[in-house]
Design a protein around this motif. Structure first.
Motif, short mmCIF file in Angstrom:
data_model
loop_
_atom_site.label_atom_id
_atom_site.label_comp_id
_atom_site.label_asym_id
_atom_site.label_seq_id
_atom_site.Cartn_x
_atom_site.Cartn_y
_atom_site.Cartn_z
N UNK A 66 1.26 -1.30 -0.33
CA UNK A 66 -0.38 -0.28 -0.23
C UNK A 66 0.58 1.13 0.15
N UNK A 67 0.61 2.44 -0.43
CA UNK A 67 1.17 3.82 -0.86
C UNK A 67 -0.15 4.29 0.25
N UNK A 68 0.68 5.77 0.64
CA UNK A 68 -0.02 7.38 1.02
C UNK A 68 0.01 8.34 -0.06
N UNK A 69 -1.14 8.56 -0.97
CA UNK A 69 -0.62 9.82 -1.49
C UNK A 69 -0.38 11.16 -1.18
N UNK A 70 0.61 12.03 -1.04
CA UNK A 70 0.87 13.18 -0.36
C UNK A 70 0.70 14.42 -1.46
N UNK A 71 0.28 14.01 -2.46
CA UNK A 71 0.30 15.38 -4.33
C UNK A 71 -0.62 14.68 -5.00
N UNK A 72 -1.55 16.05 -5.67
CA UNK A 72 -1.58 14.93 -6.49
C UNK A 72 -2.08 15.65 -7.45
N UNK A 73 -2.47 16.21 -8.87
CA UNK A 73 -2.88 16.71 -10.27
C UNK A 73 -3.62 16.51 -11.20
N UNK A 74 -4.90 16.38 -11.65
CA UNK A 74 -5.59 15.97 -12.55
C UNK A 74 -5.72 17.03 -13.44
N UNK A 75 -6.09 17.16 -14.75
CA UNK A 75 -6.42 18.09 -15.69
C UNK A 75 -6.54 17.67 -16.96
N UNK A 76 -8.21 17.88 -17.68
CA UNK A 76 -7.74 17.35 -19.03
C UNK A 76 -7.05 18.90 -19.67
N UNK A 77 -6.56 18.18 -21.35
CA UNK A 77 -5.70 18.50 -21.14
C UNK A 77 -6.29 18.65 -23.42
N UNK A 78 -7.30 17.35 -23.39
CA UNK A 78 -7.49 16.54 -24.83
C UNK A 78 -5.79 16.71 -25.76
N UNK A 79 -4.56 16.06 -25.20
CA UNK A 79 -4.11 15.92 -26.39
C UNK A 79 -4.33 15.62 -27.23
#
Length: 374
Positions: A66-79
């Motif tokens: 297991x792991x602990x998420x300490x930062x996250x980012x998500x953006x729809x860019x439609x590449x």
């Protein structure tokens, strides 16, 4: 262990809002990084630049597996916007992706990353100017991305979903409906089970179709039932060419077999099914949906016009023209591998990358030997 160098001229990232993220069977809270939060724990990062989204996870190891998420980012860019017609990434799409990747670079540059894997998938794989774009990313954002092949993409998606497959399961069809491609893995668990779910893949395929490419070919805004049926038939023809699709046919009877979907399509369906006023990952990740519920949600979405889809909090403007294309891919998969149940995963490739990075680094083995508990 590959390490991601600090981006040149990186600025310290502003603290991000607190965000929920669950891995394995435990809910974790991602928080702005402070030294006393993580102590001496090594930090790992996974970035996935897809046809539709740019996503980053930064995590530290937890209990074994297991792991602990300490930062996250998500953006729809439609590449991949327009890629199916032109064969090239457009200037506007590349600009959007580079801006998102600069945010990721700031986050990576603001902390000591022990190991990272930064990957690009179908849009960069198939575009004539994919390599040229990645050179621009390295120059402007300071990030060196790796284009992974479809088999690797399928394996990583499986690795990220291992904890959602229960011990009494004998067979699973795991699918990841992306923006430009869809990966499908057939998993046989009828024998002795190893800790890594990916070790049980007996066959896999990658369809050269995803929600963006299918919606661009058939239209995603105004989808009639005839258009939807044509999309399903188009995907079904691709699946018919998958010669090993029957490899786990003997495991498909009864409740010990199920589908496992990791994509915006299935999480959106789950959110609509639950009637959420805003998307809630804690309620969606790991949700079971039976056949009748999936049928009902697809039927409901087919009955909504574009504006009604935009108005739904779990769809919104970013996915309103893509969700029915995703449903068509899902429907074609369900016809080939009928199952009583579908399990929904709001996890996948990035979680698979993190799990493999940590396992290969030996952090969980060292914890076990030392008797330490993060």
């Amino acid at each position: 262990m590959p390490k991601q160098p600090e981006p040149a001229g990186a600025r310290r990232a502003a603290p991000m809002p607190v965000r929920e993220h669950r891995t394995a069977s435990t809910q974790h809270r991602a928080e702005p990084v402070r030294r006393h939060d993580v102590g001496d724990l090594p930090i790992f990062a996974a970035l996935d630049l897809g046809t539709n989204n740019c996503r980053l996870l930064v995590a530290v190891p937890g209990r074994p597996g297991q792991f602990r998420v300490i930062d996250a980012f998500s953006r729809i860019v439609r590449l991949g916007e327009g890629l199916s017609g032109s064969g090239r990434l457009s200037q506007a799409a590349m600009d959007r992706a580079v801006e998102a990747l600069k945010v990721c670079a700031d986050k990576l540059g603001s902390r000591p990353i022990r190991g990272a894997r930064l990957v690009a998938t179908e849009a960069c794989r198939s575009a004539e100017n994919g390599a040229e774009f990645l050179a621009r990313v390295e120059s402007e954002a300071g990030l060196k991305l790796e284009i992974i092949d479809r088999q690797t993409e399928a394996r990583l998606a499986v690795s990220g979903c291992g904890s959602l497959v229960e011990r009494d399961t004998s067979g699973v069809v795991l699918f990841d409906i992306g923006g430009g491609s869809s990966e499908i893995a057939l998993i046989d668990l009828s024998g002795r089970r190893s800790p890594r779910l990916a070790n049980h893949i007996v066959s896999w395929t990658s369809l050269p179709v995803g929600v963006v490419s299918l919606a661009e070919r058939f239209g995603g805004r105004n989808v009639t039932r005839e258009t939807f049926a044509a999309m399903v038939d188009d995907v079904a023809a691709l699946l018919a060419a998958f010669k090993e699709r029957d490899r786990i046919r003997h495991l498909m009877k009864g409740s010990r077999f199920h589908l496992l979907g990791t994509s915006g399509t299935v999480t959106t369906l789950a959110g609509v099914h639950l009637g959420l006023e805003r998307y809630d990952r804690r309620r969606v990740d790991g949700l079971w949906m039976d056949n009748a519920s999936v049928d009902s949600m697809i039927e409901k979405l087919l009955g909504w016009d574009f504006q009604a889809r935009v108005a739904n909090a779990c769809i919104g403007a970013d996915r309103a023209d893509l969700v029915l294309a995703g449903c068509a891919i899902l429907e074609a998969i369900r016809r080939v591998w009928p199952s009583e149940r579908l399990r929904v995963a709001d996890r996948g490739l990035r979680e698979g990358i993190l799990s493999e990075l940590m396992a290969d680094d030996g952090v969980w083995r060292r914890q076990w030997r030392n008797g330490s508990r993060p």
